[in-house]
Design a protein around this motif. Structure first.
Motif, PDB file in Angstrom:
ATOM      1  N   TYR A   3       0.705  -1.255  -0.118  1.00  0.00           N
ATOM      2  CA  TYR A   3       0.136  -0.036  -0.096  1.00  0.00           C
ATOM      3  C   TYR A   3       0.814   1.133   0.069  1.00  0.00           C
ATOM      4  O   TYR A   3       1.850   1.232   0.741  1.00  0.00           O
ATOM      5  CB  TYR A   3      -1.091   0.201   1.004  1.00  0.00           C
ATOM      6  CG  TYR A   3      -1.827  -1.382   1.150  1.00  0.00           C
ATOM      7  CD1 TYR A   3      -3.004  -1.338   0.449  1.00  0.00           C
ATOM      8  CD2 TYR A   3      -1.544  -2.388   1.593  1.00  0.00           C
ATOM      9  CE1 TYR A   3      -4.040  -2.114   0.367  1.00  0.00           C
ATOM     10  CE2 TYR A   3      -2.334  -3.633   1.329  1.00  0.00           C
ATOM     11  CZ  TYR A   3      -3.435  -3.478   0.740  1.00  0.00           C
ATOM     12  OH  TYR A   3      -4.301  -4.461   0.837  1.00  0.00           O
ATOM     13  N   GLN A   5       1.350   5.490   0.010  1.00  0.00           N
ATOM     14  CA  GLN A   5       0.552   7.014   0.315  1.00  0.00           C
ATOM     15  C   GLN A   5       0.436   7.713  -0.993  1.00  0.00           C
ATOM     16  O   GLN A   5       1.975   7.765  -1.888  1.00  0.00           O
ATOM     17  CB  GLN A   5       1.300   7.634   1.233  1.00  0.00           C
ATOM     18  CG  GLN A   5       0.760   8.876   1.820  1.00  0.00           C
ATOM     19  CD  GLN A   5       1.224   9.445   3.077  1.00  0.00           C
ATOM     20  OE1 GLN A   5       2.289   8.785   3.622  1.00  0.00           O
ATOM     21  NE2 GLN A   5       0.938  10.713   3.108  1.00  0.00           N
ATOM     22  N   SER A   9      -1.177  13.193   0.264  1.00  0.00           N
ATOM     23  CA  SER A   9      -2.626  13.154   0.774  1.00  0.00           C
ATOM     24  C   SER A   9      -2.506  11.778   1.728  1.00  0.00           C
ATOM     25  O   SER A   9      -1.574  11.261   2.051  1.00  0.00           O
ATOM     26  CB  SER A   9      -3.394  12.537  -0.405  1.00  0.00           C
ATOM     27  OG  SER A   9      -3.153  10.951  -0.499  1.00  0.00           O
ATOM     28  N   LEU A  11      -4.285   9.416   1.575  1.00  0.00           N
ATOM     29  CA  LEU A  11      -4.749   8.256   0.747  1.00  0.00           C
ATOM     30  C   LEU A  11      -3.790   7.059   0.727  1.00  0.00           C
ATOM     31  O   LEU A  11      -2.758   7.277   0.412  1.00  0.00           O
ATOM     32  CB  LEU A  11      -5.341   8.532  -0.677  1.00  0.00           C
ATOM     33  CG  LEU A  11      -6.616   9.434  -0.489  1.00  0.00           C
ATOM     34  CD1 LEU A  11      -6.755   9.621  -2.111  1.00  0.00           C
ATOM     35  CD2 LEU A  11      -7.804   8.923  -0.082  1.00  0.00           C
ATOM     36  N   VAL A  13      -3.257   3.823  -1.152  1.00  0.00           N
ATOM     37  CA  VAL A  13      -3.641   2.733  -1.942  1.00  0.00           C
ATOM     38  C   VAL A  13      -3.072   1.743  -2.043  1.00  0.00           C
ATOM     39  O   VAL A  13      -1.932   1.733  -2.004  1.00  0.00           O
ATOM     40  CB  VAL A  13      -4.080   3.698  -3.435  1.00  0.00           C
ATOM     41  CG1 VAL A  13      -4.760   5.056  -3.107  1.00  0.00           C
ATOM     42  CG2 VAL A  13      -2.470   4.253  -3.679  1.00  0.00           C
ATOM     43  N   CYS A  17      -4.467  -1.057  -8.769  1.00  0.00           N
ATOM     44  CA  CYS A  17      -5.748  -0.309  -8.710  1.00  0.00           C
ATOM     45  C   CYS A  17      -6.467  -1.027  -9.871  1.00  0.00           C
ATOM     46  O   CYS A  17      -6.251  -1.407 -10.830  1.00  0.00           O
ATOM     47  CB  CYS A  17      -5.733   1.173  -9.085  1.00  0.00           C
ATOM     48  SG  CYS A  17      -7.109   1.896  -9.531  1.00  0.00           S
ATOM     49  N   ASN A  45      -7.828  -2.142  -2.631  1.00  0.00           N
ATOM     50  CA  ASN A  45      -8.886  -1.232  -2.043  1.00  0.00           C
ATOM     51  C   ASN A  45      -9.113  -0.003  -3.194  1.00  0.00           C
ATOM     52  O   ASN A  45      -9.598   0.952  -2.537  1.00  0.00           O
ATOM     53  CB  ASN A  45      -8.224  -0.665  -0.837  1.00  0.00           C
ATOM     54  CG  ASN A  45      -7.055   0.120  -0.802  1.00  0.00           C
ATOM     55  OD1 ASN A  45      -6.762   0.461  -1.765  1.00  0.00           O
ATOM     56  ND2 ASN A  45      -6.586   0.632   0.196  1.00  0.00           N
ATOM     57  N   PHE A  46      -8.570   0.173  -4.126  1.00  0.00           N
ATOM     58  CA  PHE A  46      -8.445   1.204  -5.143  1.00  0.00           C
ATOM     59  C   PHE A  46      -9.302   1.026  -6.169  1.00  0.00           C
ATOM     60  O   PHE A  46      -8.839  -0.025  -7.034  1.00  0.00           O
ATOM     61  CB  PHE A  46      -6.998   1.825  -5.235  1.00  0.00           C
ATOM     62  CG  PHE A  46      -6.690   2.949  -5.877  1.00  0.00           C
ATOM     63  CD1 PHE A  46      -7.623   4.142  -5.607  1.00  0.00           C
ATOM     64  CD2 PHE A  46      -5.459   3.347  -6.336  1.00  0.00           C
ATOM     65  CE1 PHE A  46      -7.471   5.413  -6.195  1.00  0.00           C
ATOM     66  CE2 PHE A  46      -5.177   4.504  -7.066  1.00  0.00           C
ATOM     67  CZ  PHE A  46      -6.187   5.560  -6.850  1.00  0.00           C
ATOM     68  N   ASP A  79     -15.840   3.364   3.862  1.00  0.00           N
ATOM     69  CA  ASP A  79     -14.314   3.653   4.277  1.00  0.00           C
ATOM     70  C   ASP A  79     -13.351   2.745   3.863  1.00  0.00           C
ATOM     71  O   ASP A  79     -12.263   3.106   4.069  1.00  0.00           O
ATOM     72  CB  ASP A  79     -14.464   4.037   5.722  1.00  0.00           C
ATOM     73  CG  ASP A  79     -14.566   2.981   6.407  1.00  0.00           C
ATOM     74  OD1 ASP A  79     -15.011   1.691   5.920  1.00  0.00           O
ATOM     75  OD2 ASP A  79     -14.612   3.246   7.741  1.00  0.00           O
ATOM     76  N   ILE A  82     -11.253   3.080  -1.712  1.00  0.00           N
ATOM     77  CA  ILE A  82     -10.705   4.238  -2.328  1.00  0.00           C
ATOM     78  C   ILE A  82     -11.292   4.387  -3.635  1.00  0.00           C
ATOM     79  O   ILE A  82     -10.506   3.826  -4.602  1.00  0.00           O
ATOM     80  CB  ILE A  82      -9.086   4.609  -2.038  1.00  0.00           C
ATOM     81  CG1 ILE A  82      -8.810   4.415  -0.932  1.00  0.00           C
ATOM     82  CG2 ILE A  82      -8.538   5.895  -2.734  1.00  0.00           C
ATOM     83  CD1 ILE A  82      -7.347   4.268  -0.376  1.00  0.00           C
ATOM     84  N   ASP A 126     -12.968   9.977  -3.213  1.00  0.00           N
ATOM     85  CA  ASP A 126     -11.609  10.083  -2.707  1.00  0.00           C
ATOM     86  C   ASP A 126     -10.551  10.858  -3.335  1.00  0.00           C
ATOM     87  O   ASP A 126      -9.805  11.628  -2.820  1.00  0.00           O
ATOM     88  CB  ASP A 126     -11.417   8.721  -2.325  1.00  0.00           C
ATOM     89  CG  ASP A 126     -11.978   7.919  -1.058  1.00  0.00           C
ATOM     90  OD1 ASP A 126     -11.854   8.259  -0.001  1.00  0.00           O
ATOM     91  OD2 ASP A 126     -12.964   7.161  -1.658  1.00  0.00           O
ATOM     92  N   ARG A 173     -12.215  14.464  -1.492  1.00  0.00           N
ATOM     93  CA  ARG A 173     -11.049  14.586  -0.480  1.00  0.00           C
ATOM     94  C   ARG A 173      -9.746  15.041  -1.093  1.00  0.00           C
ATOM     95  O   ARG A 173      -9.360  15.921  -0.561  1.00  0.00           O
ATOM     96  CB  ARG A 173     -10.767  13.037   0.068  1.00  0.00           C
ATOM     97  CG  ARG A 173     -12.025  12.679   0.950  1.00  0.00           C
ATOM     98  CD  ARG A 173     -11.789  11.260   1.445  1.00  0.00           C
ATOM     99  NE  ARG A 173     -10.781  11.401   2.488  1.00  0.00           N
ATOM    100  CZ  ARG A 173     -10.206  10.154   2.981  1.00  0.00           C
ATOM    101  NH1 ARG A 173     -10.312   9.055   2.344  1.00  0.00           N
ATOM    102  NH2 ARG A 173      -9.285  10.174   3.930  1.00  0.00           N
TER     103      ARG A 173
END
Ligand code: NAP
Length: 345
Positions: A3, A5, A9, A11, A13, A17, A45-46, A79, A82, A126, A173
Protein backbone atom coordinates in the motif's frame (compact mmCIF):
# COMPACT_ATOMS: atom_id res chain seq x y z
CA UNK A 1 -0.15 -6.48 -1.69
CA UNK A 2 1.70 -3.29 -0.82
CA UNK A 3 0.00 0.00 0.00
CA UNK A 4 1.38 3.40 -0.97
CA UNK A 5 0.59 6.87 0.23
CA UNK A 6 -0.61 8.94 -2.69
CA UNK A 7 1.47 12.11 -2.93
CA UNK A 8 1.08 14.18 0.23
CA UNK A 9 -2.49 12.96 0.74
CA UNK A 10 -3.70 10.62 3.46
CA UNK A 11 -4.86 8.07 0.90
CA UNK A 12 -3.12 4.72 1.30
CA UNK A 13 -3.84 2.90 -1.92
CA UNK A 14 -3.07 -0.65 -2.95
CA UNK A 15 -0.20 -0.95 -5.42
CA UNK A 16 -2.75 -2.34 -7.88
CA UNK A 17 -5.84 -0.30 -8.73
CA UNK A 18 -8.77 -1.89 -10.54
CA UNK A 19 -9.73 -0.03 -13.70
CA UNK A 20 -13.37 -0.18 -14.75
CA UNK A 21 -13.61 1.26 -18.25
CA UNK A 22 -14.83 -1.99 -19.80
CA UNK A 23 -17.89 -2.18 -17.51
CA UNK A 24 -21.06 -1.51 -19.45
CA UNK A 25 -19.50 -2.28 -22.84
CA UNK A 26 -17.24 -5.34 -22.90
CA UNK A 27 -18.32 -6.47 -19.42
CA UNK A 28 -21.81 -6.87 -18.02
CA UNK A 29 -22.79 -5.58 -14.59
CA UNK A 30 -22.52 -9.03 -13.02
CA UNK A 31 -19.07 -9.63 -14.55
CA UNK A 32 -18.01 -6.24 -13.27
CA UNK A 33 -19.22 -7.02 -9.74
CA UNK A 34 -17.39 -10.37 -9.79
CA UNK A 35 -14.18 -8.54 -10.75
CA UNK A 36 -14.66 -5.96 -8.02
CA UNK A 37 -15.36 -8.66 -5.37
CA UNK A 38 -12.33 -10.68 -6.44
CA UNK A 39 -10.04 -7.66 -6.38
CA UNK A 40 -11.26 -6.66 -2.92
CA UNK A 41 -10.66 -10.20 -1.61
CA UNK A 42 -7.04 -9.94 -2.77
CA UNK A 43 -6.49 -6.66 -0.94
CA UNK A 44 -7.12 -4.17 -3.75
CA UNK A 45 -8.77 -1.14 -2.14
CA UNK A 46 -8.46 1.32 -5.03
CA UNK A 47 -10.99 1.63 -7.89
CA UNK A 48 -10.69 4.01 -10.85
CA UNK A 49 -13.62 5.11 -12.99
CA UNK A 50 -14.83 8.18 -14.96
CA UNK A 51 -18.07 9.86 -15.98
CA UNK A 52 -17.09 9.22 -19.62
CA UNK A 53 -16.82 5.42 -19.30
CA UNK A 54 -17.31 2.82 -20.73
CA UNK A 55 -15.01 2.84 -23.74
CA UNK A 56 -14.94 3.31 -26.62
CA UNK A 57 -16.77 6.52 -25.66
CA UNK A 58 -20.31 6.70 -27.05
CA UNK A 59 -23.31 8.92 -26.40
CA UNK A 60 -25.50 5.87 -25.75
CA UNK A 61 -23.28 4.36 -23.07
CA UNK A 62 -21.50 7.14 -21.20
CA UNK A 63 -22.09 7.12 -17.39
CA UNK A 64 -22.94 3.40 -17.45
CA UNK A 65 -19.69 2.41 -15.77
CA UNK A 66 -20.18 4.72 -12.79
CA UNK A 67 -23.70 3.34 -12.35
CA UNK A 68 -22.37 -0.22 -12.31
CA UNK A 69 -19.64 0.69 -9.83
CA UNK A 70 -22.18 2.54 -7.67
CA UNK A 71 -24.47 -0.48 -7.54
CA UNK A 72 -21.54 -2.46 -6.17
CA UNK A 73 -20.26 0.27 -3.86
CA UNK A 74 -23.54 0.62 -1.99
CA UNK A 75 -22.97 -2.89 -0.56
CA UNK A 76 -19.41 -2.13 0.62
CA UNK A 77 -18.20 -0.46 3.79
CA UNK A 78 -17.54 2.91 2.16
CA UNK A 79 -14.41 3.71 4.16
CA UNK A 80 -12.69 0.51 2.98
CA UNK A 81 -12.72 1.58 -0.67
CA UNK A 82 -10.67 4.40 -2.18
CA UNK A 83 -12.72 5.64 -5.08
CA UNK A 84 -11.32 7.69 -7.93
CA UNK A 85 -13.34 9.19 -10.76
CA UNK A 86 -12.84 11.89 -13.36
CA UNK A 87 -14.50 14.90 -14.91
CA UNK A 88 -14.27 15.18 -18.71
CA UNK A 89 -13.16 18.36 -20.37
CA UNK A 90 -14.23 19.49 -23.83
CA UNK A 91 -13.06 17.27 -26.67
CA UNK A 92 -14.10 17.45 -30.28
CA UNK A 93 -14.55 13.70 -30.70
CA UNK A 94 -16.72 13.42 -27.55
CA UNK A 95 -19.50 15.94 -27.84
CA UNK A 96 -22.27 14.46 -25.75
CA UNK A 97 -20.99 14.65 -22.19
CA UNK A 98 -23.41 16.83 -20.22
CA UNK A 99 -24.62 18.09 -23.59
CA UNK A 100 -20.97 19.15 -24.21
CA UNK A 101 -18.35 19.98 -25.27
CA UNK A 102 -18.05 21.71 -21.90
CA UNK A 103 -15.29 23.83 -20.45
CA UNK A 104 -13.74 22.92 -17.10
CA UNK A 105 -15.45 25.87 -15.44
CA UNK A 106 -17.35 26.12 -12.18
CA UNK A 107 -20.79 25.18 -13.46
CA UNK A 108 -19.51 22.18 -15.42
CA UNK A 109 -17.27 20.77 -12.72
CA UNK A 110 -20.17 21.14 -10.30
CA UNK A 111 -22.61 19.43 -12.67
CA UNK A 112 -20.11 16.63 -13.23
CA UNK A 113 -19.48 15.94 -9.56
CA UNK A 114 -23.20 15.89 -8.76
CA UNK A 115 -23.75 13.35 -11.55
CA UNK A 116 -20.88 11.17 -10.41
CA UNK A 117 -21.91 11.23 -6.74
CA UNK A 118 -25.43 10.22 -7.63
CA UNK A 119 -24.42 7.40 -10.00
CA UNK A 120 -21.73 6.15 -7.62
CA UNK A 121 -24.22 6.25 -4.70
CA UNK A 122 -21.84 7.96 -2.37
CA UNK A 123 -21.48 11.29 -0.57
CA UNK A 124 -17.84 11.78 -1.49
CA UNK A 125 -15.11 10.89 -3.99
CA UNK A 126 -11.69 10.11 -2.54
CA UNK A 127 -9.75 11.26 -5.60
CA UNK A 128 -11.35 13.55 -8.17
CA UNK A 129 -9.33 13.82 -11.35
CA UNK A 130 -9.40 16.10 -14.39
CA UNK A 131 -9.53 13.45 -17.13
CA UNK A 132 -7.39 15.48 -19.56
CA UNK A 133 -6.17 19.07 -19.74
CA UNK A 134 -8.57 21.52 -21.33
CA UNK A 135 -5.74 23.46 -22.94
CA UNK A 136 -4.04 22.50 -26.19
CA UNK A 137 -1.73 19.53 -25.54
CA UNK A 138 -0.99 16.40 -27.59
CA UNK A 139 -3.20 13.59 -26.33
CA UNK A 140 -4.03 9.89 -26.58
CA UNK A 141 -1.32 8.95 -29.06
CA UNK A 142 -0.52 12.37 -30.51
CA UNK A 143 3.04 13.22 -29.61
CA UNK A 144 3.86 16.74 -30.77
CA UNK A 145 2.83 20.03 -29.21
CA UNK A 146 1.33 22.19 -31.97
CA UNK A 147 1.07 25.93 -31.19
CA UNK A 148 -1.24 26.46 -34.18
CA UNK A 149 -3.93 24.52 -32.29
CA UNK A 150 -4.08 27.03 -29.41
CA UNK A 151 -7.59 27.79 -28.13
CA UNK A 152 -9.29 29.40 -25.14
CA UNK A 153 -9.30 27.46 -21.88
CA UNK A 154 -10.41 27.97 -18.32
CA UNK A 155 -7.37 29.08 -16.28
CA UNK A 156 -5.95 26.38 -14.03
CA UNK A 157 -6.35 28.67 -11.01
CA UNK A 158 -10.11 28.80 -11.64
CA UNK A 159 -10.27 25.00 -12.00
CA UNK A 160 -8.42 24.64 -8.69
CA UNK A 161 -10.70 27.15 -6.96
CA UNK A 162 -13.77 25.09 -7.87
CA UNK A 163 -12.05 21.93 -6.66
CA UNK A 164 -11.18 23.74 -3.41
CA UNK A 165 -14.87 24.51 -2.89
CA UNK A 166 -15.74 20.84 -3.41
CA UNK A 167 -13.10 19.81 -0.87
CA UNK A 168 -14.52 22.30 1.63
CA UNK A 169 -18.02 20.97 1.03
CA UNK A 170 -16.81 17.40 1.67
CA UNK A 171 -17.71 16.20 -1.83
CA UNK A 172 -14.15 15.30 -2.73
CA UNK A 173 -11.15 14.50 -0.54
CA UNK A 174 -8.22 14.97 -2.92
CA UNK A 175 -7.60 16.04 -6.48
CA UNK A 176 -5.51 14.62 -9.29
CA UNK A 177 -4.73 15.28 -12.94
CA UNK A 178 -4.57 12.91 -15.88
CA UNK A 179 -2.93 12.92 -19.31
CA UNK A 180 -0.88 15.86 -18.04
CA UNK A 181 2.49 17.19 -19.04
CA UNK A 182 5.36 18.79 -17.16
CA UNK A 183 4.17 22.37 -17.61
CA UNK A 184 0.67 21.56 -16.39
CA UNK A 185 1.82 19.66 -13.32
CA UNK A 186 4.16 22.45 -12.25
CA UNK A 187 1.42 25.02 -12.83
CA UNK A 188 -1.00 23.09 -10.61
CA UNK A 189 1.69 22.89 -7.91
CA UNK A 190 2.68 26.54 -8.21
CA UNK A 191 -0.89 27.81 -7.99
CA UNK A 192 -1.75 25.52 -5.08
CA UNK A 193 1.27 26.79 -3.14
CA UNK A 194 0.69 30.44 -4.04
CA UNK A 195 -3.03 30.58 -3.27
CA UNK A 196 -3.54 27.89 -0.65
CA UNK A 197 -5.50 25.71 -3.05
CA UNK A 198 -5.63 21.87 -3.11
CA UNK A 199 -2.36 20.21 -4.02
CA UNK A 200 -2.62 17.48 -6.64
CA UNK A 201 -1.89 14.06 -5.13
CA UNK A 202 -1.45 12.15 -8.35
CA UNK A 203 -1.05 12.20 -12.07
CA UNK A 204 -2.79 9.44 -14.04
CA UNK A 205 -0.86 8.90 -17.27
CA UNK A 206 -0.25 6.07 -19.70
CA UNK A 207 2.82 4.06 -18.71
CA UNK A 208 3.99 0.69 -19.99
CA UNK A 209 7.02 -1.09 -21.43
CA UNK A 210 6.26 0.54 -24.79
CA UNK A 211 5.33 3.97 -23.45
CA UNK A 212 7.79 5.27 -20.89
CA UNK A 213 7.37 8.93 -21.82
CA UNK A 214 6.58 9.71 -18.17
CA UNK A 215 10.26 9.15 -17.41
CA UNK A 216 11.21 12.27 -19.39
CA UNK A 217 10.75 15.08 -16.90
CA UNK A 218 7.77 13.86 -14.92
CA UNK A 219 9.65 11.36 -12.74
CA UNK A 220 11.77 14.21 -11.39
CA UNK A 221 8.74 16.42 -10.84
CA UNK A 222 6.89 13.59 -9.11
CA UNK A 223 9.86 13.01 -6.82
CA UNK A 224 10.56 16.63 -5.90
CA UNK A 225 6.92 17.66 -5.60
CA UNK A 226 5.62 14.40 -4.06
CA UNK A 227 3.08 13.50 -6.72
CA UNK A 228 2.41 9.83 -7.44
CA UNK A 229 1.97 8.30 -10.86
CA UNK A 230 -1.18 6.27 -11.41
CA UNK A 231 -0.02 4.22 -14.40
CA UNK A 232 -2.80 3.42 -16.85
CA UNK A 233 -2.82 0.97 -19.79
CA UNK A 234 0.11 -1.06 -18.39
CA UNK A 235 -0.60 -3.75 -21.02
CA UNK A 236 -0.84 -1.20 -23.84
CA UNK A 237 -4.51 -2.10 -24.51
CA UNK A 238 -3.60 -5.82 -24.42
CA UNK A 239 -0.76 -5.61 -26.97
CA UNK A 240 1.83 -6.50 -24.33
CA UNK A 241 0.05 -9.79 -23.62
CA UNK A 242 1.41 -10.65 -27.12
CA UNK A 243 -1.96 -12.07 -28.13
CA UNK A 244 -2.05 -9.95 -31.28
CA UNK A 245 1.57 -10.87 -32.05
CA UNK A 246 0.58 -14.53 -31.76
CA UNK A 247 -2.66 -14.03 -33.72
CA UNK A 248 -3.43 -10.65 -35.31
CA UNK A 249 -7.15 -11.53 -35.37
CA UNK A 250 -7.32 -12.46 -31.67
CA UNK A 251 -10.51 -11.27 -30.02
CA UNK A 252 -10.18 -8.13 -27.91
CA UNK A 253 -10.49 -4.36 -27.76
CA UNK A 254 -8.03 -3.85 -30.60
CA UNK A 255 -9.85 -6.07 -33.11
CA UNK A 256 -13.39 -5.37 -31.81
CA UNK A 257 -13.11 -1.56 -32.07
CA UNK A 258 -11.02 -0.66 -35.12
CA UNK A 259 -9.33 2.73 -34.75
CA UNK A 260 -9.65 2.85 -30.96
CA UNK A 261 -6.09 1.62 -30.40
CA UNK A 262 -4.43 4.11 -32.75
CA UNK A 263 -1.86 5.04 -30.08
CA UNK A 264 -0.36 1.58 -30.59
CA UNK A 265 -0.47 1.50 -34.37
CA UNK A 266 3.05 2.82 -34.79
CA UNK A 267 6.03 1.26 -36.58
CA UNK A 268 8.14 -0.06 -33.70
CA UNK A 269 5.33 -1.43 -31.53
CA UNK A 270 5.30 -4.88 -33.08
CA UNK A 271 9.06 -5.58 -32.87
CA UNK A 272 9.18 -4.21 -29.33
CA UNK A 273 6.23 -6.37 -28.22
CA UNK A 274 7.87 -9.41 -29.85
CA UNK A 275 11.17 -8.72 -28.03
CA UNK A 276 9.48 -8.32 -24.63
CA UNK A 277 7.38 -11.47 -25.21
CA UNK A 278 10.48 -13.47 -26.04
CA UNK A 279 12.22 -12.18 -22.92
CA UNK A 280 9.22 -13.11 -20.75
CA UNK A 281 8.96 -16.63 -22.11
CA UNK A 282 12.71 -17.19 -21.78
CA UNK A 283 12.30 -16.54 -18.04
CA UNK A 284 9.14 -18.60 -17.57
CA UNK A 285 6.76 -15.64 -17.39
CA UNK A 286 3.81 -14.81 -19.56
CA UNK A 287 4.28 -11.61 -21.59
CA UNK A 288 1.48 -9.99 -19.55
CA UNK A 289 3.18 -10.91 -16.27
CA UNK A 290 6.47 -9.38 -17.40
CA UNK A 291 4.79 -6.18 -18.58
CA UNK A 292 2.73 -5.78 -15.40
CA UNK A 293 5.47 -6.76 -12.98
CA UNK A 294 7.70 -4.12 -14.59
CA UNK A 295 5.16 -1.35 -13.94
CA UNK A 296 4.08 -2.62 -10.50
CA UNK A 297 7.45 -1.99 -8.91
CA UNK A 298 8.72 1.17 -10.57
CA UNK A 299 9.69 3.48 -7.71
CA UNK A 300 7.58 6.39 -8.99
CA UNK A 301 4.35 4.42 -9.47
CA UNK A 302 1.82 4.98 -6.68
CA UNK A 303 -0.55 2.42 -8.17
CA UNK A 304 -0.91 0.55 -11.46
CA UNK A 305 -4.41 0.69 -12.93
CA UNK A 306 -5.10 -2.67 -14.50
CA UNK A 307 -7.97 -3.70 -16.75
CA UNK A 308 -9.45 -7.08 -17.62
CA UNK A 309 -12.42 -8.40 -19.55
CA UNK A 310 -12.39 -11.90 -18.04
CA UNK A 311 -11.68 -13.42 -14.65
CA UNK A 312 -8.82 -15.42 -16.19
CA UNK A 313 -7.14 -12.19 -17.30
CA UNK A 314 -7.73 -10.59 -13.92
CA UNK A 315 -6.21 -13.58 -12.10
CA UNK A 316 -3.16 -13.58 -14.38
CA UNK A 317 -2.70 -9.85 -13.98
CA UNK A 318 -2.95 -9.77 -10.20
CA UNK A 319 -0.74 -12.87 -9.94
CA UNK A 320 2.04 -10.87 -11.62
CA UNK A 321 2.38 -9.05 -8.30
CA UNK A 322 4.04 -12.22 -6.94
CA UNK A 323 6.61 -12.26 -9.75
CA UNK A 324 9.06 -9.43 -9.11
CA UNK A 325 11.65 -9.09 -11.87
CA UNK A 326 15.29 -10.01 -11.26
CA UNK A 327 18.12 -7.57 -11.88
CA UNK A 328 19.05 -9.67 -14.91
CA UNK A 329 15.60 -9.27 -16.47
CA UNK A 330 15.59 -5.54 -15.71
CA UNK A 331 18.92 -5.19 -17.53
CA UNK A 332 17.51 -7.04 -20.53
CA UNK A 333 14.44 -4.79 -20.48
CA UNK A 334 16.68 -1.72 -20.63
CA UNK A 335 18.45 -3.23 -23.64
CA UNK A 336 15.15 -3.61 -25.50
CA UNK A 337 14.06 -0.15 -24.34
CA UNK A 338 17.19 1.43 -25.79
CA UNK A 339 16.53 -0.33 -29.09
CA UNK A 340 12.85 0.68 -29.43
CA UNK A 341 12.48 3.69 -27.15
CA UNK A 342 8.82 4.53 -26.47
CA UNK A 343 7.30 3.22 -29.70
CA UNK A 344 3.77 4.09 -28.49
CA UNK A 345 3.94 7.61 -26.99
N1 NAP B 1 -6.94 8.55 -17.70
C1 NAP B 1 -7.09 8.03 -18.89
O1 NAP B 1 -7.17 8.72 -19.91
C2 NAP B 1 -7.16 6.53 -19.01
C3 NAP B 1 -7.00 5.92 -20.26
C4 NAP B 1 -7.03 4.53 -20.32
C5 NAP B 1 -7.26 3.79 -19.17
N2 NAP B 1 -7.45 4.42 -17.96
C6 NAP B 1 -7.71 3.66 -16.72
O2 NAP B 1 -6.82 2.56 -16.64
C7 NAP B 1 -7.55 1.35 -16.62
C8 NAP B 1 -6.76 0.26 -17.33
O3 NAP B 1 -6.49 0.69 -18.66
P1 NAP B 1 -6.46 -0.36 -19.83
O4 NAP B 1 -7.71 -1.16 -19.77
O5 NAP B 1 -6.13 0.38 -21.07
O6 NAP B 1 -5.22 -1.28 -19.35
P2 NAP B 1 -4.37 -2.33 -20.16
O7 NAP B 1 -3.75 -3.20 -19.14
O8 NAP B 1 -3.45 -1.68 -21.11
O9 NAP B 1 -5.43 -3.14 -21.05
C9 NAP B 1 -6.37 -3.96 -20.45
C10 NAP B 1 -7.04 -4.79 -21.53
O10 NAP B 1 -6.09 -5.70 -22.10
C11 NAP B 1 -6.69 -6.99 -22.26
N3 NAP B 1 -6.04 -7.87 -21.28
C12 NAP B 1 -5.90 -7.66 -19.94
N4 NAP B 1 -5.25 -8.66 -19.36
C13 NAP B 1 -4.94 -9.53 -20.33
C14 NAP B 1 -4.25 -10.75 -20.33
N5 NAP B 1 -3.76 -11.25 -19.19
N6 NAP B 1 -4.10 -11.40 -21.50
C15 NAP B 1 -4.61 -10.88 -22.64
N7 NAP B 1 -5.28 -9.71 -22.72
C16 NAP B 1 -5.44 -9.03 -21.55
C17 NAP B 1 -8.17 -6.80 -21.95
O11 NAP B 1 -8.85 -6.34 -23.12
P3 NAP B 1 -9.43 -7.32 -24.25
O12 NAP B 1 -9.97 -8.54 -23.57
O13 NAP B 1 -10.43 -6.51 -24.94
O14 NAP B 1 -8.26 -7.66 -25.11
C18 NAP B 1 -8.15 -5.64 -20.97
O15 NAP B 1 -9.37 -4.94 -20.92
C19 NAP B 1 -8.91 1.69 -17.21
O16 NAP B 1 -9.96 0.84 -16.83
C20 NAP B 1 -9.11 3.08 -16.66
O17 NAP B 1 -9.56 3.02 -15.31
C21 NAP B 1 -7.38 5.77 -17.88
Amino acid sequence: MDYHQLGTSELKVSAICLGTMTYGQQNTESEAHSQLDYARELGINFIDTAEMYPVPPRAETYTRTETIVGNWLKHQPRDQVILATKVSGPRRAIEWIRGGPKALDRSNIRAAIEGSLSRLRTDYIDLYQLHWPERNVPMFGQYQFDPTQEKAWVPIREQLEVLAELVQEGKIRYVGVSNEFAWGVMEFVRLANAHNLPRIASIQNSYSLINRGYEFGLTEIGYREQISLLAYSPLAFGYLSAKYADNPKASGRVTDFPGFAQRYEKPNVQPAVAAYAELARKHGLTPAQLALSFVYRRWFVGSTIIGATSMAQLEENISAWDKPLSAEIMTEIEGIHLRYMNPAP
